[in-house]
Scaffold this motif. Structure first.
Motif, PDB file in Angstrom:
ATOM      1  N   ILE A   1       0.840  -1.205   0.000  1.00  9.42           N
ATOM      2  CA  ILE A   1       0.000   0.000   0.000  1.00  9.42           C
ATOM      3  C   ILE A   1       0.866   1.242   0.000  1.00  9.42           C
ATOM      4  N   LEU A   2       1.909   1.264   0.824  1.00 12.97           N
ATOM      5  CA  LEU A   2       2.782   2.433   0.889  1.00 12.97           C
ATOM      6  C   LEU A   2       3.578   2.622  -0.395  1.00 12.97           C
ATOM      7  N   GLU A   3       3.943   1.529  -1.065  1.00 15.29           N
ATOM      8  CA  GLU A   3       4.655   1.653  -2.336  1.00 15.29           C
ATOM      9  C   GLU A   3       3.764   2.265  -3.408  1.00 15.29           C
ATOM     10  N   GLN A   4       2.503   1.879  -3.433  1.00 14.13           N
ATOM     11  CA  GLN A   4       1.602   2.353  -4.480  1.00 14.13           C
ATOM     12  C   GLN A   4       0.946   3.689  -4.142  1.00 14.13           C
ATOM     13  N   ALA A   5       0.736   3.962  -2.849  1.00 18.65           N
ATOM     14  CA  ALA A   5      -0.024   5.151  -2.483  1.00 18.65           C
ATOM     15  C   ALA A   5       0.698   6.021  -1.460  1.00 18.65           C
TER      16      ALA A   5
ATOM     17  N   PRO B   1       0.547  10.069  -2.472  1.00 19.87           N
ATOM     18  CA  PRO B   1      -0.768  10.690  -2.235  1.00 19.87           C
ATOM     19  C   PRO B   1      -1.153  10.724  -0.759  1.00 19.87           C
ATOM     20  N   LEU B   2      -0.787   9.711   0.005  1.00 21.22           N
ATOM     21  CA  LEU B   2      -1.081   9.737   1.438  1.00 21.22           C
ATOM     22  C   LEU B   2      -0.297  10.835   2.143  1.00 21.22           C
ATOM     23  N   LEU B   3       0.938  11.031   1.729  1.00 24.85           N
ATOM     24  CA  LEU B   3       1.751  12.108   2.289  1.00 24.85           C
ATOM     25  C   LEU B   3       1.152  13.468   1.928  1.00 24.85           C
ATOM     26  N   LEU B   4       0.692  13.623   0.699  1.00 22.64           N
ATOM     27  CA  LEU B   4       0.040  14.864   0.280  1.00 22.64           C
ATOM     28  C   LEU B   4      -1.233  15.106   1.087  1.00 22.64           C
TER      29      LEU B   4
ATOM     30  N   CYS C   1      -1.853  18.385   3.395  1.00 19.78           N
ATOM     31  CA  CYS C   1      -3.041  19.241   3.201  1.00 19.78           C
ATOM     32  C   CYS C   1      -3.854  19.349   4.485  1.00 19.78           C
ATOM     33  N   MET C   2      -3.995  18.260   5.211  1.00 19.28           N
ATOM     34  CA  MET C   2      -4.745  18.299   6.472  1.00 19.28           C
ATOM     35  C   MET C   2      -4.042  19.211   7.479  1.00 19.28           C
TER      36      MET C   2
ATOM     37  N   GLY D   1      -7.208  17.976   0.037  1.00 19.71           N
ATOM     38  CA  GLY D   1      -6.677  16.838   0.772  1.00 19.71           C
ATOM     39  C   GLY D   1      -7.595  15.629   0.704  1.00 19.71           C
ATOM     40  N   PHE D   2      -8.903  15.853   0.879  1.00 17.93           N
ATOM     41  CA  PHE D   2      -9.846  14.741   0.795  1.00 17.93           C
ATOM     42  C   PHE D   2      -9.951  14.201  -0.623  1.00 17.93           C
TER      43      PHE D   2
END
Length: 103
Positions: free
Chosen positions: A6-10, A13-16, A20-21, A62-63
């Motif tokens: 999951i972390l390799e693929q996303a 975007p999760l960091l972004l 944003c939050m 962010g959402f």
């Protein structure tokens, strides 16, 4: 699916989403406009309204990024189309907000 997959693929975007939050909530709670405008820029017309609307727009982006992260596992092209559309909407709304409440 493992956490590493999951972390390799996303991961980006999760960091972004987290960034944003952080800035969206910081802007809405502290209402410190210099967080996103810089200290050298001229002051805005209505600082509270600018902080509220700007924070809401950053949270929206962010959402949208979080939704794109989940869509990455379904279909890459749908996720890319969604983030492009949301980025365009974000840019237009940010420009209107900046014209109305900005310097």
């Amino acid at each position: 699916m493992t956490t590493q997959t999951i972390l390799e693929q996303a991961g980006i975007p999760l960091l972004l989403f987290v960034i944003c939050m952080y800035y969206g909530l910081k802007l809405m709670i502290l209402q410190d406009v210099s967080t996103i405008r810089g200290k050298n820029k001229e002051p805005v017309k209505d600082e509270k309204a600018y902080a509220k609307k700007g924070g809401a727009l950053i949270l929206f982006f962010g959402f949208a990024t979080l939704v794109m992260t989940f869509l990455l596992f379904v279909d890459l092209y749908v996720a890319l189309a969604q983030i492009v559309i949301c980025t365009i909407i974000f840019g237009v709304l940010w420009k209107k907000m900046n014209d109305k409440y900005g310097a």
